[in-house]
Scaffold this active site. Structure first.
Site, PDB file in Angstrom:
ATOM      1  N   ASP A  67       0.857  -1.184   0.000  1.00  0.00           N
ATOM      2  CA  ASP A  67       0.000   0.000   0.000  1.00  0.00           C
ATOM      3  C   ASP A  67       0.901   1.244   0.000  1.00  0.00           C
ATOM      4  O   ASP A  67       2.093   1.154   0.301  1.00  0.00           O
ATOM      5  CB  ASP A  67      -0.878  -0.034   1.246  1.00  0.00           C
ATOM      6  N   ASP A 119      -0.350   5.134   0.941  1.00  0.00           N
ATOM      7  CA  ASP A 119      -0.660   6.104   1.997  1.00  0.00           C
ATOM      8  C   ASP A 119      -0.713   5.424   3.362  1.00  0.00           C
ATOM      9  O   ASP A 119      -1.454   4.454   3.562  1.00  0.00           O
ATOM     10  CB  ASP A 119      -2.001   6.789   1.709  1.00  0.00           C
TER      11      ASP A 119
END
Length: 221
Positions: free
Chosen positions: A17, A19
């Protein structure tokens, strides 16, 4: 499991991922969603619990369940434009640069709810290199917590889901990784309550080493 009690994990590939995992963009996210909350008369403290990890339109669908999806898609485009124009306060998660450097030559992919302009802008603002394989918002039909993005990332790298380890910070992202049949390393304070396989404070607590014959080994602490 915390870094102190975690076993060593072995994998064939990592799915990352962005953020909250590689990039700390909380300042921008909070500014943009606070404005949105005020516009719709919603409690920001409740809104921010929903938005991490999801694409904007999916968060809006949870927060305004009676509203037509066409309006969510339209406002999501506005939200993406606002976030892409605002890079103030975007910084790397501690250890992110060294972690990415340790993955050079090893199978890994970025799997993010951001689109191409936003992910490119935030990674650049944080001074981080983009993985060669990227699954962005444009690549999927369903937002996290749907596992589509992680399954697509595994397929693009050429590995079975069970051979992949996900790195995530949010409840939606952790749920997506687990639903994909993958082990999940939870990063940061948000991740601990959502049941990742292993939880660490940040990427300074993760070490990656290649394994003879292919694959990689993750150790923590």
């Amino acid at each position: 499991m915390t870094a102190e009690t975690a076993p060593v994990l072995t994998a064939r590939a990592l799915l990352l991922d962005m953020d909250g995992t590689l990039v700390n963009s909380d300042a921008v996210v909070e500014r943009c969603w606070r404005r949105w909350s005020e516009r719709h008369g919603l409690d920001f403290d409740e809104v921010i619990k929903v938005v991490h990890g999801r694409q904007g339109y999916a968060s809006m669908a949870v927060l305004l369940p009676e509203r037509a999806m066409e309006e969510n898609y339209a406002e999501n485009r506005e939200m993406l434009a606002a976030e892409t124009a605002d890079m103030e306060g975007v910084v790397p998660v501690p250890g992110a640069a060294a972690f990415l450097a340790s993955l050079e030559g090893l199978p890994h992919a970025l799997v993010t709810s951001a689109d191409v302009p936003l992910s490119t802008g935030r990674m650049a603002a944080a001074g981080l290199s983009l993985p060669a394989v990227r699954v962005t918002a444009e690549s999927v039909g369903a937002s996290k917590p749907d596992p589509e993005g992680f399954l697509k990332g595994a397929a693009e790298l050429g590995f079975d889901p069970a051979d992949c380890v996900v790195f995530e910070d949010s409840g939606a992202g952790i749920a997506a990784g687990l639903a994909a049949g993958m082990r999940v390393v939870g990063i940061g304070p948000r991740a601990a309550e959502f049941g990742p396989t292993v939880h660490v404070a940040d990427l300074t607590e993760v070490r990656v080493e290649p394994v003879a014959g292919g694959g990689l080994q993750l150790s923590f602490g």
